[in-house]
Design an enzyme around this catalytic site. Structure first.
Site, PDB file in Angstrom:
ATOM      1  N   LYS A 156     -39.637  30.029  67.943  1.00 35.18           N
ATOM      2  CA  LYS A 156     -40.138  30.811  66.809  1.00 35.18           C
ATOM      3  C   LYS A 156     -39.068  30.980  65.734  1.00 35.18           C
ATOM      4  O   LYS A 156     -37.874  30.791  65.976  1.00 35.18           O
ATOM      5  CB  LYS A 156     -40.710  32.142  67.295  1.00 35.18           C
ATOM      6  CG  LYS A 156     -42.084  31.918  67.957  1.00 35.18           C
ATOM      7  CD  LYS A 156     -42.808  33.190  68.307  1.00 35.18           C
ATOM      8  CE  LYS A 156     -44.178  32.822  68.910  1.00 35.18           C
ATOM      9  NZ  LYS A 156     -44.890  33.989  69.450  1.00 35.18           N
TER      10      LYS A 156
ATOM     11  N   ARG B 279     -43.803  32.316  77.717  1.00 34.96           N
ATOM     12  CA  ARG B 279     -44.651  31.233  77.194  1.00 34.96           C
ATOM     13  C   ARG B 279     -43.741  30.297  76.414  1.00 34.96           C
ATOM     14  O   ARG B 279     -43.156  30.702  75.406  1.00 34.96           O
ATOM     15  CB  ARG B 279     -45.741  31.837  76.308  1.00 34.96           C
ATOM     16  CG  ARG B 279     -46.703  30.825  75.695  1.00 34.96           C
ATOM     17  CD  ARG B 279     -47.764  31.537  74.845  1.00 34.96           C
ATOM     18  NE  ARG B 279     -48.674  30.589  74.231  1.00 34.96           N
ATOM     19  CZ  ARG B 279     -48.424  29.929  73.104  1.00 34.96           C
ATOM     20  NH1 ARG B 279     -47.302  30.138  72.450  1.00 34.96           N
ATOM     21  NH2 ARG B 279     -49.308  29.086  72.617  1.00 34.96           N
TER      22      ARG B 279
HETATM   23  C1  8Y7 Z   1     -47.985  33.459  71.274  1.00 33.82           C
HETATM   24  C2  8Y7 Z   1     -49.257  33.108  71.731  1.00 33.82           C
HETATM   25  C3  8Y7 Z   1     -48.704  31.822  70.061  1.00 33.82           C
HETATM   26  C4  8Y7 Z   1     -47.312  34.540  71.906  1.00 33.82           C
HETATM   27  C5  8Y7 Z   1     -49.235  34.743  73.362  1.00 33.82           C
HETATM   28  C6  8Y7 Z   1     -46.261  29.889  68.715  1.00 33.82           C
HETATM   29  C7  8Y7 Z   1     -50.983  31.425  71.097  1.00 33.82           C
HETATM   30  C8  8Y7 Z   1     -47.336  30.569  67.993  1.00 33.82           C
HETATM   31  N1  8Y7 Z   1     -47.653  32.638  70.227  1.00 33.82           N
HETATM   32  N2  8Y7 Z   1     -49.889  33.733  72.767  1.00 33.82           N
HETATM   33  N3  8Y7 Z   1     -49.701  32.087  70.962  1.00 33.82           N
HETATM   34  N4  8Y7 Z   1     -47.987  35.154  72.947  1.00 33.82           N
HETATM   35  N5  8Y7 Z   1     -49.804  35.396  74.372  1.00 33.82           N
HETATM   36  O1  8Y7 Z   1     -45.203  29.727  68.048  1.00 33.82           O
HETATM   37  O2  8Y7 Z   1     -46.219  34.965  71.567  1.00 33.82           O
HETATM   38  O3  8Y7 Z   1     -46.385  29.481  69.868  1.00 33.82           O
HETATM   39  S1  8Y7 Z   1     -48.892  30.575  68.851  1.00 33.82           S
END
Ligand code: 8Y7
Length: 263
Positions: free
Chosen positions: A209, A244
């Site tokens: 990020k 994640r």
């Molecule tokens: C997150 C996410 C994204 C996160 C959860 C990226 C779909 C942006 N970020 N889901 N999703 N938490 N639960 O940079 O921080 O991955 S998308």
């Protein structure tokens, strides 16, 4: 409890496209299998970009992107999470074998999603985001970001329980980068231990990020592994149930070393 790894599998056209639906799905399934082999505990399949200003994806298109991949991975015995804000995608993914719901709107974007989640029997990730992906950056204003994010998530947990989703199925998430500036992201990362007060496990998503280049200097997303590992280890230190991440093998190695030291 060791921190578990959720591997990110984006199935947007810029990710696996060689022009054909079937070959795109096959390439995405292969990537998911590789992440599983590299140590992912679950694969998070997403077909709609949440980048600020990204165009919304119609239901039929999101289904066409995600469901063949969910089905293919589930057929190989891989646990799959579906990253979506649409109840119709949740339902189809559950029917195709998904075993977790991940909704960046915390089941607020679609009026049907609380009922779909209530009727299922899988864990549900509730992420903090102010407004929508279109409005969130304008809403990045807080008196006390940690307290406000926790209050928002506590309210979403209560709403889910009232809708018949057992608390034991819920996972909270601070939503790093979603309607937050650098200082907000840092305050949440510093205060992560407070998420235990919600009474449910929490997930940290910070891989690649933009806070990484904001802190460490310009780097394209593909060059953010070191910062991503530092953030994953911060999650482990704070007791995150899940991280994640994009870089599964590298994160698995970092977490194993960290966990051995802290065992
Ligand atoms: C997150 C996410 C994204 C996160 C959860 C990226 C779909 C942006 N970020 N889901 N999703 N938490 N639960 O940079 O921080 O991955 S998308």
């Amino acid at each position: 409890m060791p921190t578990r790894i959720m591997g990110i599998l984006n199935v947007t056209p810029d990710s696996f496209s060689d022009g054909g639906r079937h070959s795109d799905a096959e390439a995405a399934i292969a990537a998911g299998l590789a992440m599983r082999a590299a140590g992912a505990d679950i694969i998070d399949v997403g077909g709609e970009s949440t980048r600020p200003g990204a165009p919304p994806v119609p239901l039929e298109e999101e289904l066409a992107r995600t469901i063949p991949v969910v089905e293919g991975l589930a057929r190989h015995g891989v646990p799959v999470s579906i990253d979506t804000m649409k109840a119709g995608v949740m339902k189809a993914a559950l029917d195709a074998g998904a075993v977790m719901l991940n909704d960046v709107s915390a089941l607020t974007a679609d009026p049907e999603s609380l009922a779909v989640a209530a009727a299922a029997d899988v864990p549900v990730v509730l992420m903090h985001m102010p407004g929508t992906p279109q409005t969130m950056q304008a809403l990045a204003r807080y008196e006390d970001v940690l307290a406000e994010v926790l209050a928002h998530l506590a309210a979403r947990i209560a709403a889910c329980e009232a809708a018949g989703i057992a608390r034991a199925r819920l996972i909270a998430d601070p939503g790093i980068g979603f309607g937050k500036g650098l200082e907000h992201n840092l305050a949440l990362l510093r205060g992560l231990e407070a998420f235990h007060g919600l009474g449910v496990p929490f997930l940290l998503g910070a891989s690649r990020k933009s806070l990484i280049p904001a802190l460490a200097g310009p780097a394209p997303a593909s060059d953010r592994l070191p910062g991503s590992l530092a953030l994953a280890l911060r999650g482990a230190e704070a007791g995150a149930a899940w991280v994640r991440v994009h870089d599964v093998a590298e994160t698995a190695q970092a977490l194993k070393v960290w966990q051995a030291i802290h065992a």
